[in-house]
Structure formats: C-alpha cells, structure tokens
Design a protein around this motif. Structure first.
Motif, PDB file in Angstrom:
ATOM      1  N   ILE A 160       0.841  -1.207   0.000  1.00  0.00           N
ATOM      2  CA  ILE A 160       0.000   0.000   0.000  1.00  0.00           C
ATOM      3  C   ILE A 160       0.876   1.258   0.000  1.00  0.00           C
ATOM      4  CG2 ILE A 160      -1.685   1.316   1.374  1.00  0.00           C
ATOM      5  CD1 ILE A 160      -2.689  -1.523   2.347  1.00  0.00           C
ATOM      6  N   MET A 161       1.897   1.238   0.836  1.00  0.00           N
ATOM      7  CA  MET A 161       2.755   2.423   0.961  1.00  0.00           C
ATOM      8  C   MET A 161       3.596   2.659  -0.298  1.00  0.00           C
ATOM      9  SD  MET A 161       1.866   3.803   3.623  1.00  0.00           S
ATOM     10  CE  MET A 161       0.544   3.205   4.640  1.00  0.00           C
ATOM     11  N   LYS A 162       3.886   1.560  -0.991  1.00  0.00           N
ATOM     12  CA  LYS A 162       4.651   1.664  -2.244  1.00  0.00           C
ATOM     13  C   LYS A 162       3.895   2.540  -3.244  1.00  0.00           C
ATOM     14  CE  LYS A 162       5.654  -2.322  -4.284  1.00  0.00           C
ATOM     15  NZ  LYS A 162       6.349  -3.568  -4.646  1.00  0.00           N
ATOM     16  N   GLU A 200      13.154  -1.969   0.832  1.00  0.00           N
ATOM     17  CA  GLU A 200      14.250  -2.628   1.585  1.00  0.00           C
ATOM     18  C   GLU A 200      14.382  -2.044   2.980  1.00  0.00           C
ATOM     19  OE1 GLU A 200      18.089  -2.839  -0.294  1.00  0.00           O
ATOM     20  OE2 GLU A 200      17.170  -3.570  -2.141  1.00  0.00           O
ATOM     21  N   THR A 201      14.314  -0.714   3.049  1.00  0.00           N
ATOM     22  CA  THR A 201      14.419  -0.046   4.358  1.00  0.00           C
ATOM     23  C   THR A 201      13.287  -0.511   5.266  1.00  0.00           C
ATOM     24  OG1 THR A 201      15.227   1.870   3.154  1.00  0.00           O
ATOM     25  CG2 THR A 201      14.617   2.248   5.445  1.00  0.00           C
ATOM     26  N   ARG A 238      13.815  -3.968   6.426  1.00  0.00           N
ATOM     27  CA  ARG A 238      14.949  -3.982   7.369  1.00  0.00           C
ATOM     28  C   ARG A 238      14.467  -3.561   8.762  1.00  0.00           C
ATOM     29  NH1 ARG A 238      18.296   0.090   8.359  1.00  0.00           N
ATOM     30  NH2 ARG A 238      17.863   1.166   6.406  1.00  0.00           N
ATOM     31  N   TYR A 239      13.616  -2.526   8.793  1.00  0.00           N
ATOM     32  CA  TYR A 239      13.084  -2.087  10.096  1.00  0.00           C
ATOM     33  C   TYR A 239      12.190  -3.157  10.712  1.00  0.00           C
ATOM     34  CZ  TYR A 239      14.871   2.686  10.041  1.00  0.00           C
ATOM     35  OH  TYR A 239      15.692   3.779  10.062  1.00  0.00           O
ATOM     36  N   LEU A 240      11.377  -3.813   9.863  1.00  0.00           N
ATOM     37  CA  LEU A 240      10.504  -4.863  10.397  1.00  0.00           C
ATOM     38  C   LEU A 240      11.346  -5.956  11.060  1.00  0.00           C
ATOM     39  CD1 LEU A 240       7.539  -5.500   7.917  1.00  0.00           C
ATOM     40  CD2 LEU A 240       7.762  -3.825   9.720  1.00  0.00           C
ATOM     41  N   THR A 241      12.437  -6.320  10.391  1.00  0.00           N
ATOM     42  CA  THR A 241      13.320  -7.347  10.953  1.00  0.00           C
ATOM     43  C   THR A 241      13.946  -6.835  12.248  1.00  0.00           C
ATOM     44  OG1 THR A 241      13.793  -7.989   8.688  1.00  0.00           O
ATOM     45  CG2 THR A 241      15.246  -8.898  10.387  1.00  0.00           C
ATOM     46  N   GLN A 242      14.443  -5.597  12.194  1.00  0.00           N
ATOM     47  CA  GLN A 242      15.085  -5.004  13.382  1.00  0.00           C
ATOM     48  C   GLN A 242      14.111  -4.929  14.562  1.00  0.00           C
ATOM     49  OE1 GLN A 242      16.899  -1.200  12.525  1.00  0.00           O
ATOM     50  NE2 GLN A 242      17.079  -0.671  14.686  1.00  0.00           N
ATOM     51  N   PHE A 243      12.840  -4.635  14.259  1.00  0.00           N
ATOM     52  CA  PHE A 243      11.843  -4.510  15.324  1.00  0.00           C
ATOM     53  C   PHE A 243      11.208  -5.846  15.704  1.00  0.00           C
ATOM     54  CE2 PHE A 243      10.831   0.054  13.713  1.00  0.00           C
ATOM     55  CZ  PHE A 243      11.898   0.558  14.429  1.00  0.00           C
ATOM     56  N   GLY A 244      11.603  -6.891  15.006  1.00  0.00           N
ATOM     57  CA  GLY A 244      11.058  -8.221  15.327  1.00  0.00           C
ATOM     58  C   GLY A 244       9.600  -8.382  14.942  1.00  0.00           C
ATOM     59  N   LEU A 286       9.706   5.915   8.657  1.00  0.00           N
ATOM     60  CA  LEU A 286      11.142   6.009   8.370  1.00  0.00           C
ATOM     61  C   LEU A 286      11.519   5.446   6.999  1.00  0.00           C
ATOM     62  CD1 LEU A 286      12.465   4.862  11.857  1.00  0.00           C
ATOM     63  CD2 LEU A 286      12.774   7.135  10.883  1.00  0.00           C
ATOM     64  N   SER A 287      10.530   4.972   6.250  1.00  0.00           N
ATOM     65  CA  SER A 287      10.868   4.267   5.008  1.00  0.00           C
ATOM     66  C   SER A 287      10.501   5.008   3.724  1.00  0.00           C
ATOM     67  CB  SER A 287      10.196   2.888   4.998  1.00  0.00           C
ATOM     68  OG  SER A 287      10.604   2.135   6.106  1.00  0.00           O
TER      69      SER A 287
END
Lengths: 282, 204
Positions: free
Chosen positions: A99-101, A110-111, A114-120, A144-145
């Motif tokens: 949706i955000m795309k 990618e960003t 990456r945040y989703l992974t970082q935030f678990g 942030l993306s």
C-alpha cells in the motif's frame, strides 16, 4: 531554514483554545513538545499537517505554507506516527508495504523490511495480532521508510516498555544525523524528551508556556532549597515556582536574577516543566 | 490513489470472502444478477466501515492524499467492483445464451445489466455524500432504505417490462438507455462534488 514555523496560530474548540501559538523547529534539530493530556499537542500536530484548520496565523512546514497546493508534495517528506497506528486489522507487514509503495513516491521497500526485521515484526502476522508496541513499531517503520525529512511523532513512545522506548529514541536520534532531518516529538514522558531533544516546548492548556533550547533552559533555571524565613529574601521575579515542604521551600529560580552566593542545583527538564505548569501550587 | 484502492481491495477481499462467493452464486442464477451487481456497488460501504473501525481516516489525512483523492478513490473502488461483477454477469449470460439456457434475448439481458450497473452506481452515489458527512455507522439505515427501494423498483420494472413479452414497451423505451446514462453521469458528478465538499468540511 526552519523545518516547522507556526506564527500566531489560533484555534478554538468550544471552551478549549490554542492561543497565539508561535513554534519553530530549526532544520536538523529535535523539538520535544510537552504537555499534559488535553494540552493541545495533537491539535498542534493536526494544525501542522492541515488536518485541523487554523483560525488565524501562519504555518509553514519545510518552508511551504501548509494551505498551499504545494503542501501536498511536502506530505511526501513528512513521516507521521500518531498516538496509535490506525492500520486496518486484517493487513500484515507485506500488505502495508504494498500500500505504501503506491502512496509515497520515495517508498523504500528494503528499508521498510529492514526495520521490520530489526523490530522483530513478522511480515505475515496480521495487524490485529500485534501488541501495542509492535503496532507503534510498524507505524515508525512506515514513517522512516519514505525518505522523510521531517518526522512528526504524536505520543509515539507512550504505551511502550522502557527498553523498546530507548531503542526507538536511538533511531530518532540517528535520523537527525543527516543535517536536513528534523523531528517533532510530542509526549508527556518528559524523560524521553530529555534524552534526545535539542529544544523543548511546553504547551499548557493551549498556551505555549516555554519554547527554549534544552541546554539554555537548564542554564536559565535551577533549584534552590531554603528555610521558609530565608526564602522570603528571594526576589519574587527570580522565582518561577515554589514547593513548600513545611520545613523548607524548594524553588525553581532564574539563576541570573540571584546573587552568586546561593547554592543552586541543576534542574531536570521534568522539574522545570512541573514547576512552570503548577507554579506555587506544587 | 492506487495505494488506497489496494488497501480497500485487500481489506474487503480478506474480510468478505463469503460475500464474494454469494455474489458469484447470484450472478449464476438467471434474474438474480441484478443483486450481485448491487452487492458490488455496496462494497465501498464495507470498505468505509473497516476504515471507520480502524480509524484509518486519521492517518490518511496526514498522508499525501487530498480530500478529493480520498473521495475519488472510494467512487473508483465502487466503479471497479460493480463494473467487474457486471462483466462477470455479462459473460455468464453469454455462456447461458450459447448453451441455449438463457432467459429472454441476449440484447435485452445486456441492456438489463447495463441499466442495473448504472442504477447500482446511482444508489452508491446517493449514499456516498451521506457517508462522507455523517459516517457509515450513522447512515446505515439510510443506506439500507435506498438500496432496497431501488433494487425492488428495478426488479419490478424489469419483470414487467422486459421479461413479460406481452407488455408493450412505451415509445420512449429506445431512449431509455442513453437517458439513464446521461442521468447517471449527472448524478455521479453531483455526488462526487458533494462528497468532496463534505470530506473537506470534516476538517475542523
């Protein structure tokens, strides 16, 4: 340039009013907007994003008048995190990405992941299965993306545990390492703001009580404890707030209005705000 | 607008799978296709309801979406849903006709589909400004009243004028389709203008 500029802004809702609000956030800085519940923090953010219509004054965000047509493009450069993440409950991380795309021109997939992974955050997990912390983290990941230059965070850390709060505050801090990145963060958790803010603005019942550089605030004010009788010698104009403890008085004082022979202690931002908000009633 | 369309599609498809199955079943039953087209045009209301529940609107107004875009997306979603079901219904009618199982002439059936989709979109157009003004929850009774009234009227009209071959169609019937098309365009335009106004006025 100022990332945010509000001049003489007014807005009335029945008995509540934002009165003659002047607020600026220089580019590259973090401004903490503090205030009790109902002080007008969310209204101020709504006014900034033109989601709430002002009655008077002028508002510029990233140098653009927020009532102009060009402001629609400015929204691309503003990352927003509201007090709750309002995503439909059946969506998951992957859906939000799709949706955000199509929402933000500068969306960085990618960003985001990456945040989703970082935030678990599990990409497949539905939003309704998220904890409050995870919901907020998803909203922060979105903000942030898309290569935002300004982050506006409305109570983004409330309801989060101290470890997550700390982690997120670090991310906001990191965000401002780029010199044209700025952050406006509203919160009533003053300790959070004290950690990261360059400027502090205190909104009390719709009125801006103070708007100052954090360091200067601590240079200006200090805590002075004196016996009740000795306290009577302190000039009234030097006292910003008093707490009477029965045996002695604890005062928030303006350092430059007092002679150097007093032992004035460093005041925390929270103390300064509490004293200024409640004056002599504290 | 594509982001909003995708959001509505994902929400609706995930929440209302049974609804879609029902629409397909209705489309298969001769004479019931009108209902599935109307169901299609009602899907924006469903999307509205989920938006309201998640308070998505509060977030959308901070995103790069103007009130006009928000309004246009909901209409577009309705056009796509009702249009999609109509195409499906048309294909089913053609297949029935080719198999020799269709009721009435193919041209008449296509005309019924066209009139149905326009009427369904007009019902949607009547409802949209009300929803933008007072929200889907408060406008629920109005929505039900308008939808059921128009559907019953259409069903009654078609069963008498089209399928009963003994009924002599009035002279103006050849102008009916273009007439409804013009009326539909006017209603859509006025409805969208009103919705944009109400959506903008929501900002307080």
């Amino acid at each position: 340039m100022n990332a945010i500029e509000m001049k003489h802004v007014s807005k009335t809702y029945g008995s509540f009013a934002i009165k003659d609000l002047n607020l600026t956030l220089p580019e590259g800085c973090i401004l903490g907007l503090v205030g009790e519940n109902g002080a007008g923090k969310s209204t101020t953010i709504g006014l900034l994003m033109h989601a709430v219509l002002k009655e008077a004054g002028e508002i510029k965000v990233l140098g653009v008048d927020n009532t102009s047509k060009e402001f629609q493009d400015v929204r691309e450069d503003v990352g927003i995190v509201l007090d709750e993440a309002y995503f439909p409950e059946v969506l998951n991380g992957r859906d939000v990405n799709k949706i955000m795309k199509y929402t933000y021109k500068n969306w960085e997939e990618e960003t985001f992941f990456r945040y989703l992974t970082q935030f678990g955050i599990e990409r497949q997990k539905m939003f309704k299965e998220y904890s409050k912390g995870m919901k907020m983290k998803l909203a922060i990941a979105v903000a942030l993306s898309h290569r935002a230059r300004l982050l506006i965070l409305d109570e983004a850390t409330s309801g989060l545990d101290p470890i997550v709060r700390d982690e997120i505050l670090d991310i906001f801090n990191e965000f401002t390492r780029e010199e044209n990145h700025s952050v406006l963060i509203s919160s009533h958790i003053v300790s959070d703001l004290e950690k990261i803010c360059d400027y502090v603005a205190f909104l009390h019942q719709g009125t801006l009580v103070l708007h100052e550089e954090k360091d200067r605030l601590q240079e200006t004010y200090g805590i002075l404890r004196l016996g009740r009788k000795e306290a009577e010698d302190i000039p009234k104009e030097a006292i910003a707030g008093v707490r009477d403890n029965g045996y002695y008085k604890e005062m928030l004082v303006k350092r430059r209005l007092l002679p150097g022979n007093y032992t004035i202690e460093r005041a925390g931002i929270e103390e300064i705000i509490l004293y200024l908000a409640r004056g002599e009633q504290i | 607008m594509r982001g909003l369309l995708l959001k509505d599609w994902l929400v609706v498809i995930k929440q209302t799978k049974v609804y879609f199955v029902l629409m397909f079943v209705f489309a298969l039953i001769p004479g019931m296709g009108v209902y599935s087209i109307f169901f299609g045009a009602l899907l924006p209301m469903t999307a509205f309801a989920y938006d309201e529940r998640s308070r998505w609107g509060q977030m959308a107004e901070m995103m790069p979406y103007s009130p006009r875009k928000v309004v246009e997306e909901k209409y577009m979603f309705g056009y796509l849903m009702a249009g999609g079901i109509s195409v499906l219904e048309a294909v089913i009618q053609i297949l029935y006709y080719l198999a020799g199982a269709g009721q009435g002439g193919l041209a008449e059936n296509m005309a019924v589909i066209l009139v149905s989709v326009m009427m369904a979109l007009n019902v949607m157009a009547l409802q949209m400004p009300v929803i933008f003004r007072i929200g889907v929850e408060k406008s629920r009774i109005f929505l039900m009243f308008v939808t059921i009234s128009v559907m019953m009227a259409l069903q009654s009209f078609f069963s008498r004028s089209v399928f009963e071959t003994t009924v002599v169609l009035p002279e103006w019937s050849s102008f009916m389709l273009p007439g409804i098309l013009v009326v539909t365009l006017v209603i859509q335009l006025l409805s969208r203008m009103l919705s944009v106004k109400f959506c903008t006025d929501k900002k307080k």
